[in-house]
Scaffold this motif. Structure first.
Motif: not given
Ligand SMILES: NC(=O)c1ccc[n+]([C@@H]2O[C@H](COP(=O)([O-])OP(=O)(O)OC[C@H]3O[C@@H](n4cnc5c(N)ncnc54)[C@H](O)[C@@H]3O)[C@@H](O)[C@H]2O)c1
Length: 340
Positions: A11, A36, A73, A75, A82, A98, A126, A161
């Motif tokens: 994602g 996906d 990375v 959800v 994972v 988290p 952060r 999400f």
């Molecule tokens: N550190 C930061 O500043 C920061 C910023 C944004 C997001 N995040 C964290 O990163 C993570 C992802 O966030 P995002 O915004 O990219 O979410 P997103 O929904 O854009 O992407 C998540 C991806 O994971 C895939 N997925 C879900 N379950 C899966 C599994 N079991 N196996 C393989 N793929 C799977 C989904 O299909 C999706 O493509 C979250 O934990 C979020 O809290 C952290």
């Protein structure tokens, strides 16, 4: 030494990790997994990777590519499975925050790290903020800390999400701020009284606002006031901070404005104060996920335990879970209850 990585999750943040890993001179991306497949393929193209394996089955991809480590990375709900699967397959793992959405999942993850003897680190990105290090160094000069307050007011329209989560602010965002309070004070939390709520105009299904009062070790009170549906007059993503200590106070606007004053004499209705100079920024600092990756790789090479190592990071998650539980029960909740 080049280390081979597999990324799980393609994602928005997965792509950021793809770029982060691809530009590191000592890392080679060997594969990318997403439920996906089209998303994973698109991410590979966007990051400009060639000849890597892409798939939807983590077990098969780990067996085929035999990476040196995994970056999770996905959800939050998927983090436990994972992580445990990767560790059981012999791969250390660097996972997004988290750690999990429940303490039960987090404890399974810590147990898997102990069982396999492999590193599981949470990328609590952060923590790697040079301005926050400056603020910590400033706040260390105001004497014994008694009060730490933060205000966090933003209105991001994410979609996805977060819009469906029960506690989007506390579980997905405040984890950063609670962890920053531990970083800034050097103290873990003891208890919390919290309220979560969702104003009528909120575009999120779950509670997008919270007020939390933590007691930290040594009697320090840490107060968090936050909204993820605040339009206008926004704070930074770090929040706006104030600390009071036995000798004075220190403020940080979450950007690059700092102020600190300590007493300069012991007479008068209001004591005289003098300003403290702002400490220098740390040299050659790696920010955000670049910083967490650097610490993770150093630890894999036998270096010191990284920030975000699971036994430490679970203390920050316990603050999140205790705050959610307190809001549900409408009573003070002990952090020890979460960790037991
Ligand atoms: N550190 C930061 O500043 C920061 C910023 C944004 C997001 N995040 C964290 O990163 C993570 C992802 O966030 P995002 O915004 O990219 O979410 P997103 O929904 O854009 O992407 C998540 C991806 O994971 C895939 N997925 C879900 N379950 C899966 C599994 N079991 N196996 C393989 N793929 C799977 C989904 O299909 C999706 O493509 C979250 O934990 C979020 O809290 C952290």
């Amino acid at each position: 030494m080049t280390r081979r990585a597999v990324i799980v999750g393609a994602g928005g943040m997965g792509k950021a990790w793809g770029h982060n890993l691809a530009k590191h001179p000592d890392v080679e991306v060997a594969g990318w997994v997403d439920l996906d497949a089209a998303r994973a393929t698109e991410a590979v193209t966007e990051v400009g990777l060639v000849g890597i394996e892409v798939g939807t089955d983590l077990g098969r991809l780990l067996a085929d590519t035999r990476p040196d480590f995994v970056v999770d990375v996905t959800v939050p709900e998927a983090h436990r499975d994972v992580t445990v699967q990767s560790l059981e397959a012999g791969c250390p793992i660097l996972g997004e925050k988290p750690m999990a959405l429940t303490m039960a999942h987090a404890k399974d993850m810590v147990a898997a790290s102990e069982r396999t003897g492999l590193l599981y680190m949470v990328s609590q990105s952060r923590r790697y903020n040079a301005d926050m290090v400056v603020y910590r160094d400033l706040a260390r000069q105001i004497g014994a800390l008694g009060v730490l307050n933060v205000d966090f007011y933003l209105g991001p329209h994410f979609g996805g999400f977060r819009d469906e989560m029960a506690s989007p602010l506390v579980a997905d965002m405040a984890i950063h701020t609670f962890d920053q309070a531990r970083f800034l004070s050097g103290r873990d939390a003891v208890s919390v009284y919290a309220e979560e709520f969702n104003p009528g105009w909120s575009w999120m299904a779950g509670d997008a606002n919270a007020t939390c009062l933590f007691e930290m070790e040594g009697g320090l009170r840490f107060t968090y006031r936050g909204s993820w549906v605040a339009e206008g007059c926004n704070t930074s993503w770090e929040g706006e901070w104030r600390a009071c200590g036995s000798m004075g106070s220190a403020k940080w606007d979450g950007h690059q404005s700092f102020a600190a004053e300590v007493t300069d004499g012991d007479e008068g209705f209001f004591r005289p104060h003098r300003e403290l100079p702002v400490p220098a920024h740390p040299d050659s600092f790696k920010s955000g996920i670049e910083g967490s990756l650097a610490e993770f790789l150093i630890a894999l090479d036998g270096g010191p335990k990284p920030q975000g190592e699971c036994h430490d990071n679970i203390q920050s998650l316990a603050m999140v879970c205790a705050a959610i539980e307190s809001a549900r029960r409408k009573e003070r909740v002990l952090i020890a209850e979460m960790l037991a």
